[in-house]
Scaffold this motif. Structure first.
Motif, PDB file in Angstrom:
ATOM      1  N   ASP A   1       0.645  -1.035   0.010  1.00 32.06           N
ATOM      2  CA  ASP A   1       0.060  -0.211   0.087  1.00 32.06           C
ATOM      3  C   ASP A   1       0.768   1.153   0.021  1.00 32.06           C
ATOM      4  O   ASP A   1       0.446   2.312  -0.871  1.00 32.06           O
ATOM      5  N   ARG A   2       2.010   1.397   0.648  1.00 32.17           N
ATOM      6  CA  ARG A   2       2.601   2.326   0.775  1.00 32.17           C
ATOM      7  C   ARG A   2       3.387   2.693  -0.596  1.00 32.17           C
ATOM      8  O   ARG A   2       3.585   3.777  -0.778  1.00 32.17           O
ATOM      9  N   ALA A   3       3.859   1.482  -1.253  1.00 34.05           N
ATOM     10  CA  ALA A   3       4.437   1.852  -2.618  1.00 34.05           C
ATOM     11  C   ALA A   3       3.433   2.404  -3.566  1.00 34.05           C
ATOM     12  O   ALA A   3       3.808   3.238  -4.154  1.00 34.05           O
ATOM     13  N   GLU A   4       2.175   1.871  -3.431  1.00 29.83           N
ATOM     14  CA  GLU A   4       1.290   2.461  -4.348  1.00 29.83           C
ATOM     15  C   GLU A   4       0.910   4.040  -4.004  1.00 29.83           C
ATOM     16  O   GLU A   4       0.853   4.743  -4.933  1.00 29.83           O
ATOM     17  N   TYR A   5       0.858   4.267  -2.591  1.00 34.07           N
ATOM     18  CA  TYR A   5       0.527   5.438  -2.287  1.00 34.07           C
ATOM     19  C   TYR A   5       1.792   6.425  -2.762  1.00 34.07           C
ATOM     20  O   TYR A   5       1.496   7.584  -3.299  1.00 34.07           O
ATOM     21  N   GLU A   6       3.012   5.998  -2.511  1.00 40.95           N
ATOM     22  CA  GLU A   6       4.117   6.839  -2.924  1.00 40.95           C
ATOM     23  C   GLU A   6       4.108   7.163  -4.615  1.00 40.95           C
ATOM     24  O   GLU A   6       4.503   8.159  -5.147  1.00 40.95           O
ATOM     25  N   ALA A   7       4.024   6.208  -5.284  1.00 44.38           N
ATOM     26  CA  ALA A   7       3.752   6.147  -6.664  1.00 44.38           C
ATOM     27  C   ALA A   7       2.490   7.213  -7.184  1.00 44.38           C
ATOM     28  O   ALA A   7       2.788   8.008  -8.043  1.00 44.38           O
TER      29      ALA A   7
ATOM     30  N   MET B   1       1.425   9.747  -5.184  1.00 47.75           N
ATOM     31  CA  MET B   1       2.012  11.011  -5.071  1.00 47.75           C
ATOM     32  C   MET B   1       2.890  11.550  -6.114  1.00 47.75           C
ATOM     33  O   MET B   1       2.857  12.727  -6.369  1.00 47.75           O
ATOM     34  N   GLN B   2       3.913  10.720  -6.325  1.00 47.16           N
ATOM     35  CA  GLN B   2       4.621  11.300  -7.554  1.00 47.16           C
ATOM     36  C   GLN B   2       4.039  11.523  -8.704  1.00 47.16           C
ATOM     37  O   GLN B   2       4.316  12.614  -9.674  1.00 47.16           O
ATOM     38  N   SER B   3       3.067  10.803  -9.191  1.00 46.19           N
ATOM     39  CA  SER B   3       2.227  11.156 -10.247  1.00 46.19           C
ATOM     40  C   SER B   3       1.691  12.359 -10.316  1.00 46.19           C
ATOM     41  O   SER B   3       1.333  12.733 -11.496  1.00 46.19           O
ATOM     42  N   LEU B   4       1.344  12.808  -9.102  1.00 48.64           N
ATOM     43  CA  LEU B   4       0.303  14.085  -9.039  1.00 48.64           C
ATOM     44  C   LEU B   4       1.292  15.330  -8.840  1.00 48.64           C
ATOM     45  O   LEU B   4       0.927  16.418  -8.699  1.00 48.64           O
ATOM     46  N   GLY B   5       2.528  14.842  -9.057  1.00 44.68           N
ATOM     47  CA  GLY B   5       3.778  15.954  -8.466  1.00 44.68           C
ATOM     48  C   GLY B   5       3.840  16.454  -7.225  1.00 44.68           C
ATOM     49  O   GLY B   5       4.297  17.505  -7.040  1.00 44.68           O
ATOM     50  N   LEU B   6       3.540  15.460  -6.241  1.00 43.78           N
ATOM     51  CA  LEU B   6       3.570  15.696  -4.883  1.00 43.78           C
ATOM     52  C   LEU B   6       4.598  14.915  -4.135  1.00 43.78           C
ATOM     53  O   LEU B   6       4.923  14.033  -4.453  1.00 43.78           O
ATOM     54  N   PRO B   7       5.178  15.652  -3.136  1.00 45.63           N
ATOM     55  CA  PRO B   7       6.383  15.115  -2.332  1.00 45.63           C
ATOM     56  C   PRO B   7       5.773  13.853  -1.688  1.00 45.63           C
ATOM     57  O   PRO B   7       4.585  14.013  -1.181  1.00 45.63           O
ATOM     58  N   VAL B   8       6.458  12.716  -1.550  1.00 45.85           N
ATOM     59  CA  VAL B   8       5.808  11.602  -1.018  1.00 45.85           C
ATOM     60  C   VAL B   8       5.601  11.784   0.477  1.00 45.85           C
ATOM     61  O   VAL B   8       4.920  10.924   1.121  1.00 45.85           O
ATOM     62  N   ASN B   9       6.156  12.598   1.124  1.00 44.30           N
ATOM     63  CA  ASN B   9       6.158  13.018   2.569  1.00 44.30           C
ATOM     64  C   ASN B   9       5.123  14.122   2.857  1.00 44.30           C
ATOM     65  O   ASN B   9       5.136  14.495   4.059  1.00 44.30           O
ATOM     66  N   ALA B  10       4.514  14.487   1.823  1.00 44.58           N
ATOM     67  CA  ALA B  10       3.603  15.909   1.933  1.00 44.58           C
ATOM     68  C   ALA B  10       2.826  15.696   3.211  1.00 44.58           C
ATOM     69  O   ALA B  10       2.308  16.827   3.963  1.00 44.58           O
ATOM     70  N   PHE B  11       1.994  14.353   3.462  1.00 47.37           N
ATOM     71  CA  PHE B  11       1.250  14.285   4.323  1.00 47.37           C
ATOM     72  C   PHE B  11       1.490  13.330   5.457  1.00 47.37           C
ATOM     73  O   PHE B  11       0.460  12.844   6.328  1.00 47.37           O
ATOM     74  N   ASP B  12       2.692  13.256   5.512  1.00 47.38           N
ATOM     75  CA  ASP B  12       3.326  12.179   6.662  1.00 47.38           C
ATOM     76  C   ASP B  12       2.793  12.430   7.945  1.00 47.38           C
ATOM     77  O   ASP B  12       2.798  11.810   8.830  1.00 47.38           O
ATOM     78  N   GLN B  13       2.417  13.798   8.393  1.00 46.75           N
ATOM     79  CA  GLN B  13       2.175  14.026   9.610  1.00 46.75           C
ATOM     80  C   GLN B  13       0.385  14.079  10.057  1.00 46.75           C
ATOM     81  O   GLN B  13       0.196  14.732  11.004  1.00 46.75           O
ATOM     82  N   PHE B  14      -0.191  13.706   8.915  1.00 44.51           N
ATOM     83  CA  PHE B  14      -1.681  13.852   8.876  1.00 44.51           C
ATOM     84  C   PHE B  14      -2.288  12.452   8.902  1.00 44.51           C
ATOM     85  O   PHE B  14      -1.672  11.387   8.575  1.00 44.51           O
ATOM     86  N   GLU B  15      -3.529  12.521   9.330  1.00 43.17           N
ATOM     87  CA  GLU B  15      -4.280  11.169   9.329  1.00 43.17           C
ATOM     88  C   GLU B  15      -4.681  10.838   7.912  1.00 43.17           C
ATOM     89  O   GLU B  15      -4.781  11.692   6.915  1.00 43.17           O
ATOM     90  N   PRO B  16      -4.706   9.447   7.704  1.00 42.14           N
ATOM     91  CA  PRO B  16      -5.224   8.814   6.361  1.00 42.14           C
ATOM     92  C   PRO B  16      -6.396   9.845   5.619  1.00 42.14           C
ATOM     93  O   PRO B  16      -6.301   9.949   4.405  1.00 42.14           O
ATOM     94  N   TRP B  17      -7.592  10.219   6.467  1.00 44.46           N
ATOM     95  CA  TRP B  17      -8.586  10.857   5.644  1.00 44.46           C
ATOM     96  C   TRP B  17      -7.990  12.289   5.126  1.00 44.46           C
ATOM     97  O   TRP B  17      -8.636  12.487   3.925  1.00 44.46           O
TER      98      TRP B  17
END
Length: 318
Positions: free
Chosen positions: A135-141, A143-159
């Motif tokens: 799931d983490r690999a899919e999530y990071e991919a 984020m990258q496809s949208l031009g977002l840093p993979v750590n952009a939401f690391d400090q936030f809840e999943p919702w």
């Protein structure tokens, strides 16, 4: 299970936030998309007695530009109404173009700050720490496809990540909250009494209060559904334009297997709104209620809860 609901949730948040927290470049929706969506008329219902009429109109929170959805019957029902009721008071959420180069209005900054504070992760680690490896690999991919840093939401809840990713994807696909139904109706209700069933904080709280495991599943299915997101939203809009409440219910609601999520996001709210309508029927006048189309479709709809209270909602024919 949650792909369709996740997309709808992102659309809701997209509309109420005015894109204040969603950076990204916009592209145009295929012009043929809007042109090929034929309309029998978005569904409109009426509940009435000897001195009170309540119209129920299902909305779509974001639309492609140029879609001609406002039927004269709907416009006349709104014009005849002395009170306008919506999920939230969108007049309190100013429109904002994030590509304008201007700073967001203070009201939007306050919403963004409130949302971020509500969503802060309290587990001691990061959001990605909570994910299974695949799931983490899919999530990071994603984020990258949208031009977002993979750590952009690391400090936030999943919702929060789920909604934010969906907002970016919608905006990059060319959907515009300024073209949504609520924004259009806002421009047509000068002089009418206004009421909102909920506040922005309450709506965000529905997501924030979900169990963490459900939020993670929500996020994972939202990520998996990104490639089909535009097609899915267009399918929803097409059924809405046809006024086919049954098909819309099947797309939006019928695959929600998690009973708690179904209760929190749909049935409990519908029951509360039906209770308000029952009380409003004791007062004379005409009311136009505009809420998300999924609340007026399928089982446990607002109409179902009204019927249990002895009020029949009749479909208005165009």
């Amino acid at each position: 299970m949650f792909k369709k609901l996740a997309l709808t949730a992102s659309a809701i948040a997209f509309a109420l936030s005015g894109c204040a927290t969603t950076p990204g470049a916009t592209t145009s929706v295929d012009a043929q998309t809007a042109q090929t969506m034929t309309s029998n008329g978005p569904a409109l219902w009426r509940v009435s007695d000897e001195d009170t009429t309540v119209y129920l109109f299902g909305t779509v929170h974001v639309l492609p530009e140029g879609l001609d959805w406002l039927d004269p019957t709907v416009a006349n029902a709104l014009a005849s109404s002395g009170q306008f009721v919506s999920e939230i008071d969108t007049s309190l959420v100013p429109e904002y173009d994030p590509t304008s180069g201007e700073a967001p209005p203070p009201e939007l900054m306050a919403i963004a700050q409130m949302q971020a504070q509500m969503a802060l992760l309290q587990t001691g680690g990061t959001l990605r720490d909570l994910m299974e490896e695949d799931d983490r690999a899919e999530y990071e991919a994603a984020m990258q496809s949208l031009g977002l840093p993979v750590n952009a939401f690391d400090q936030f809840e999943p919702w929060f990540a789920m909604i934010s990713i969906g907002q970016v994807a919608l905006m990059q696909s060319g959907f515009d909250p300024a073209s949504g139904v609520e924004r259009t109706l806002d421009r047509m209700i000068d002089g009418k009494e206004r009421y909102a069933f909920e506040t922005v904080e309450q709506q965000l709280g529905f997501f924030d209060g979900l169990p963490l495991e459900s939020q993670l599943e929500f996020l994972d299915e939202s990520v998996e559904g990104l490639p089909e997101g535009t097609d899915l939203l267009n399918a929803m809009i097409a059924e809405w334009m046809e006024g086919d409440a049954d098909e819309l219910a099947e797309i939006l609601n019928d695959n929600i297997a998690d009973a708690e999520i179904y209760d929190v996001l749909l049935s409990r709210r519908n029951a509360n709104w039906a209770e308000w309508i029952e009380g409003r029927m004791d007062q004379p006048g005409t009311v136009f209620i505009a809420v998300g189309a999924g609340h007026l479709a399928g089982r446990n709809s607002v109409q179902d809860y009204l019927a249990a209270r002895g009020f029949d909602a009749e479909r208005v024919q165009y």
